[in-house]
Design a protein around this motif. Structure first.
Motif, PDB file in Angstrom:
ATOM      1  N   ARG A  47     -48.364  24.818  -3.389  1.00  0.00           N
ATOM      2  CA  ARG A  47     -49.696  24.367  -3.001  1.00  0.00           C
ATOM      3  C   ARG A  47     -49.690  22.882  -2.638  1.00  0.00           C
ATOM      4  N   THR A  51     -50.903  20.917   0.966  1.00  0.00           N
ATOM      5  CA  THR A  51     -52.197  20.253   0.812  1.00  0.00           C
ATOM      6  C   THR A  51     -52.123  18.846   1.403  1.00  0.00           C
ATOM      7  N   ASN A 205     -56.490  18.870  10.142  1.00  0.00           N
ATOM      8  CA  ASN A 205     -56.357  18.611   8.698  1.00  0.00           C
ATOM      9  C   ASN A 205     -55.763  17.249   8.351  1.00  0.00           C
ATOM     10  N   ARG A 213     -59.621  26.474   8.884  1.00  0.00           N
ATOM     11  CA  ARG A 213     -60.306  27.295   7.879  1.00  0.00           C
ATOM     12  C   ARG A 213     -59.671  27.121   6.506  1.00  0.00           C
ATOM     13  N   SER A 214     -58.341  27.055   6.462  1.00  0.00           N
ATOM     14  CA  SER A 214     -57.653  26.917   5.175  1.00  0.00           C
ATOM     15  C   SER A 214     -57.639  25.475   4.687  1.00  0.00           C
ATOM     16  N   THR A 216     -55.224  23.445   5.124  1.00  0.00           N
ATOM     17  CA  THR A 216     -53.873  23.102   4.676  1.00  0.00           C
ATOM     18  C   THR A 216     -52.954  22.871   5.873  1.00  0.00           C
ATOM     19  N   THR A 218     -49.447  23.425   7.920  1.00  0.00           N
ATOM     20  CA  THR A 218     -48.418  24.456   8.094  1.00  0.00           C
ATOM     21  C   THR A 218     -47.093  23.810   8.489  1.00  0.00           C
ATOM     22  N   ALA A 310     -50.406  33.668  -0.548  1.00  0.00           N
ATOM     23  CA  ALA A 310     -51.430  33.044   0.282  1.00  0.00           C
ATOM     24  C   ALA A 310     -52.727  32.740  -0.473  1.00  0.00           C
ATOM     25  N   PRO A 311     -53.209  33.637  -1.375  1.00  0.00           N
ATOM     26  CA  PRO A 311     -54.425  33.292  -2.110  1.00  0.00           C
ATOM     27  C   PRO A 311     -54.279  32.048  -2.985  1.00  0.00           C
ATOM     28  N   THR A 313     -51.774  29.440  -2.350  1.00  0.00           N
ATOM     29  CA  THR A 313     -51.463  28.274  -1.519  1.00  0.00           C
ATOM     30  C   THR A 313     -52.552  28.004  -0.489  1.00  0.00           C
ATOM     31  N   ARG A 314     -53.379  29.036  -0.213  1.00  0.00           N
ATOM     32  CA  ARG A 314     -54.423  28.960   0.811  1.00  0.00           C
ATOM     33  C   ARG A 314     -53.826  28.680   2.185  1.00  0.00           C
ATOM     34  N   SER A 315     -52.615  29.103   2.374  1.00  0.00           N
ATOM     35  CA  SER A 315     -51.915  28.878   3.642  1.00  0.00           C
ATOM     36  C   SER A 315     -51.287  30.183   4.107  1.00  0.00           C
TER      37      SER A 315
END
Length: 407
Positions: A47, A51, A205, A213-214, A216, A218, A310-311, A313-315
């Protein structure tokens, strides 16, 4: 009658067996707990990687002499570096410029102040050391305009520094992770003096461009599309060729443009300062630096590449093989100048050396020493600038594109 295979061994007692079972149960619970903690630690690390970073204090101000215009800092590998730097502060001054080292010992470094500090100035003791030097475009005393570039993420702000009126080769600069466009300002005068128009861009970001949306990073896998949109912007404004310059993660993003862009034929070359060439090398190095067990860092890399994480790391999953420019070196098409210090301290130069070995026909590496991450200009401005100018000259890259029979 034969004893049962499951019967207690000779001499064993029910009490002993109960103790063994209890010990095994305790060991199992402990093992599950350890594995659970490792998994949690790896997810936290994963994460953290994606971030967007917030600037944190890494430097302690120990003294300020207003009469002599000097500042005393706690000694660190950065604060002891020769050259010119910046310091993010809090109090009456937000950002100050630092000059040469005047005195030092095992614990302190005294530097000349290049930003005048008045008698009423107050600085909090915690600060952040910076290689930016310039923190705003107006400090270059060059004409510029603020632009908005339409990208898949939305309107991304940029600074445009015009060059020669007839110039049709532009320079696009891409900043690194956890920073903003101001990181790139040091390079603008070098290109401007040669007549190049310079576009300093932002991407999703980064704190200035729109948030995805995330929210984060990439690590270049999607950010390159915003830089690709900037190439389209430049093309519509008259650019026929583009030189990409990327700093740190901006180097990784620039390499992804080179490898993936449908506009790659417009690229004339790349200049990479302290670049991320292979994220696995960087993350492995950072894990060792922070004394993270190899098992945890390995799990973190796996999590970043997996849908299941993914849930947390939100990525979206990151394909590190696609981000590895060494592994994809055969796909590179344009000359690349890499400026990297073997004493970087954050992004090791190993992958930059590997890239030269993989494509000696395209890649030139200027190796620095002592200089730290993205602080090569600060440490040796003359060599840094000369390296870029010489590389441009050797490859015939001037601000005006010479038409060829295929144009």
């Amino acid at each position: 009658m034969k004893p049962s295979r499951h019967a207690a061994p000779t001499g064993a007692t029910p009490m002993l067996l109960a103790g063994v079972r209890a010990a095994l149960a305790t060991l199992s619970v402990a093992l599950v707990g350890v594995l659970g903690l490792m998994g949690l630690a790896s997810l936290r690390m994963a994460r953290r990687v994606v971030t967007p970073a917030v600037r944190t204090a890494d430097t302690r101000i120990l003294g300020l002499d207003v009469a002599a215009q000097t500042i005393t800092l706690e000694r660190t590998p950065d604060t002891a570096l020769p050259g010119r730097y910046g310091l993010f502060t809090s109090g009456t001054e937000r950002y100050i410029k630092l000059g040469s080292v005047l005195a030092e010992d095992d614990t302190t470094v005294k530097r000349k102040l290049l930003t005048e500090i008045g008698p009423d100035s107050r600085l909090a003791p915690d600060a952040a050391f910076s290689g930016w030097y310039y923190d705003g475009p107006e400090q270059l005393h060059l004409p510029y305009s603020s632009e908005l570039i339409g990208s898949p993420a939305g309107p991304c702000p940029a600074w445009f520094f015009p060059g020669r009126p007839d110039a049709d080769v532009w320079v696009l600069q891409v900043h690194g992770r956890g920073t903003t466009r101001a990181e790139c300002l040091r390079a603008v005068p070098v290109f401007h003096a040669l007549g190049f128009p310079v576009l300093v861009v932002s991407y999703r970001n980064d704190g200035e461009a729109p948030r995805s949306r995330s929210g984060t990073y990439t690590l270049g896998a999607t950010e390159w599309r915003d830089v690709d949109a900037a190439i389209g912007f430049a093309r519509r404004r008259g650019a026929r060729r583009i030189i990409l310059m990327g700093w740190s993660m901006g180097g990784a993003i620039s390499l992804q443009v080179e490898l993936n862009s449908p506009r790659r034929d417009l690229i004339a070359g790349l200049v990479l300062e302290s670049p991320v060439v292979d994220w696995r090398v960087v993350l492995g190095y950072q894990a060792k630096l922070m004394h993270v067990p190899a098992a945890v860092s390995g799990l973190a890399l796996g999590a970043l590449q997996s849908d299941w994480a993914a849930p947390f790391t939100r990525s979206a999953p990151i394909a590190f093989d696609r981000l590895d420019a060494v592994a994809r070196a055969a796909e590179l098409q344009h000359p690349i100048l890499v400026l990297h210090s073997d004493d970087d301290g954050f992004v090791p130069s190993d992958a930059s050396h590997d890239l030269v070995v993989a494509r000696p026909d395209l890649v030139e590496l200027q190796v620095f020493e002592v200089a730290r991450h993205t602080k090569l200009w600060n440490y040796d401005q003359e060599r840094w600038s000369t390296s870029i100018r010489s590389w441009l000259e050797r490859h015939g890259l001037g601000p005006v594109h010479e038409a060829s029979p295929t144009d």
